[in-house]
Scaffold this active site. Structure first.
Site, PDB file in Angstrom:
ATOM      1  N   HIS A 117       0.855  -1.204   0.000  1.00  0.00           N
ATOM      2  CA  HIS A 117       0.000   0.000   0.000  1.00  0.00           C
ATOM      3  C   HIS A 117       0.887   1.250   0.000  1.00  0.00           C
ATOM      4  O   HIS A 117       0.740   2.151   0.822  1.00  0.00           O
ATOM      5  CB  HIS A 117      -0.947  -0.007   1.207  1.00  0.00           C
ATOM      6  CG  HIS A 117      -2.004  -1.082   1.107  1.00  0.00           C
ATOM      7  ND1 HIS A 117      -3.296  -0.819   0.749  1.00  0.00           N
ATOM      8  CD2 HIS A 117      -1.922  -2.416   1.281  1.00  0.00           C
ATOM      9  CE1 HIS A 117      -3.983  -1.955   0.727  1.00  0.00           C
ATOM     10  NE2 HIS A 117      -3.167  -2.935   1.048  1.00  0.00           N
ATOM     11  N   TYR A 143       4.251  -4.959  10.014  1.00  0.00           N
ATOM     12  CA  TYR A 143       4.107  -3.518   9.795  1.00  0.00           C
ATOM     13  C   TYR A 143       5.247  -2.782  10.506  1.00  0.00           C
ATOM     14  O   TYR A 143       5.776  -1.794  10.019  1.00  0.00           O
ATOM     15  CB  TYR A 143       2.741  -3.016  10.287  1.00  0.00           C
ATOM     16  CG  TYR A 143       1.596  -3.406   9.372  1.00  0.00           C
ATOM     17  CD1 TYR A 143       1.563  -4.658   8.770  1.00  0.00           C
ATOM     18  CD2 TYR A 143       0.567  -2.534   9.098  1.00  0.00           C
ATOM     19  CE1 TYR A 143       0.531  -5.017   7.923  1.00  0.00           C
ATOM     20  CE2 TYR A 143      -0.480  -2.890   8.246  1.00  0.00           C
ATOM     21  CZ  TYR A 143      -0.489  -4.144   7.672  1.00  0.00           C
ATOM     22  OH  TYR A 143      -1.513  -4.500   6.830  1.00  0.00           O
TER      23      TYR A 143
END
Ligand code: HEM
Length: 317
Positions: free
Chosen positions: A40, A306
């Site tokens: 993303h 992440y």
């Protein structure tokens, strides 16, 4: 309380081996784009306010879901690992919402325009991404690639079927986003309620035909959102879906039956586009008192993956 906005709180070393492998595998898809998120990669941030309607208070003590409004940062994104890729070429889109909590901490929800994920475990995620990488090197087209993956990984079928059906969105503000994993609401009596979250656009869902989408500029979704927000706020309902006994809580590749009870618990009002706040990390496992993580291994793993991506990109800035 976990605070996803504080990089110091991220477990850089915890479960780092597998997280590093996952992020390496993701980087294998389009190379390293310094300073960008490893997935993303390109996105646009907005300032927002979340106004809960009080209906969640019977099921969770979470501070941001009672009656007080809270400030939020929202980031929309295309799913590609390559920040230069045209919007049209990354079919799934994402939303990440970071709520500010009354005690100064934050909590986040991260969703995508697909109702289910393609991998059941961190290990199969890595295998699937590596298979995609190999298939790309072999110059397989998108449909052949999906066939190759779903032949080897049957757990991916439902997700790729949904991916195949996705049409180019007309707007980030006219897309429906699913947070996919199961979370556990804990009420004031300590009773637990498995739930899923969805963001439903007030403006309704609208897609473009392929012919129209091909005529759009590369960053049409960002341009459209900026223009739209100059005219009026963008609003999303936050819905929760309640699971029943026997509904899977640990498998993000499986949808729940469609007849499950669903309520709206508040609305998110986006007011303006902003520059991305420094050191922003939207961690889907950053829950707060009154919400627990389910036993979904992907949900737990995302925290370390992440964190790994965050540490790599921060070091490059
Ligand atoms: C094994 C599972 C997954 C892995 C390893 C993974 C990996 C990543 C990584 C490395 C990033 C960049 C993080 C950063 O640098 O801040 C990211 C961002 C993102 N992922 Fe995932 N992901 C997984 C599952 C999912 C799922 C299930 C969803 C949808 C619910 C999702 C939606 C997103 C979104 C929307 C972003 C952008 C967040 C932002 O705007 O800050 N991912 N993912």
């Amino acid at each position: 309380m976990r605070d996803s906005s504080s990089p110091g709180s991220m477990p850089a070393a915890e479960n780092n081996g597998l997280a590093a492998e996952a992020v390496d595998a993701i980087e294998g898809l389009s190379g390293v784009h310094p300073g960008y998120r490893r997935a993303h990669a390109r996105g646009i941030c907005c300032r927002a306010v979340f106004r809960p309607n009080g209906l969640a208070a019977a099921f969770t003590t979470a501070a941001h879901l009672q009656e007080q409004e809270s400030a939020a940062v929202v980031r929309f994104s295309g799913s590609s690992t390559d920040p230069a890729l045209a919007d049209l070429l990354s079919p799934a889109k994402g939303i990440a919402v970071q709520f500010s909590l009354p005690d100064g901490g934050t909590t986040s929800l991260v969703g995508a325009t697909l109702p289910v994920f393609f991998a059941r475990t961190p290990e199969s995620f890595i295998d699937i991404v590596r298979t995609a990488h190999k298939a790309r090197e072999g110059n397989l087209g998108p449909l052949e690639l999906i066939k190759e993956i779903t032949t080897h990984f049957s757990e991916s079928k439902e997700s790729f079927l949904s991916l195949n059906k996705l049409k180019p969105p007309a707007s980030y503000a006219e897309s429906h986003y699913y947070c996919i994993h199961v979370y556990i609401f804990v009420d004031a009596q300590g009773k637990k309620h498995p739930v899923k979250f969805e963001w439903v656009p007030d403006a309704g869902v609208r897609n473009l035909s392929l012919t129209d989408a091909r005529q759009q500029p590369d960053r049409y979704l960002e341009d459209e959102l900026e223009l739209r927000l100059k005219a009026e706020p963008v609003v999303f309902q936050l819905n929760v879906i309640f699971g029943k006994d026997g509904d899977p809580t640990s498998d993000p590749t499986k949808a729940w039956p469609e007849d499950r009870r669903q309520i709206e618990i508040g609305r998110l009002y986006l007011t303006e586009v902003i520059t991305e706040p420094e050191e922003l990390l939207m961690d889907p496992a950053a829950v707060t008192e009154g919400i627990e993580l389910s036993d979904d291994p992907i949900l737990h793993f995302r925290r370390t993956a992440y964190g790994e991506s965050f540490h790599r990109r921060r070091g490059e800035q």
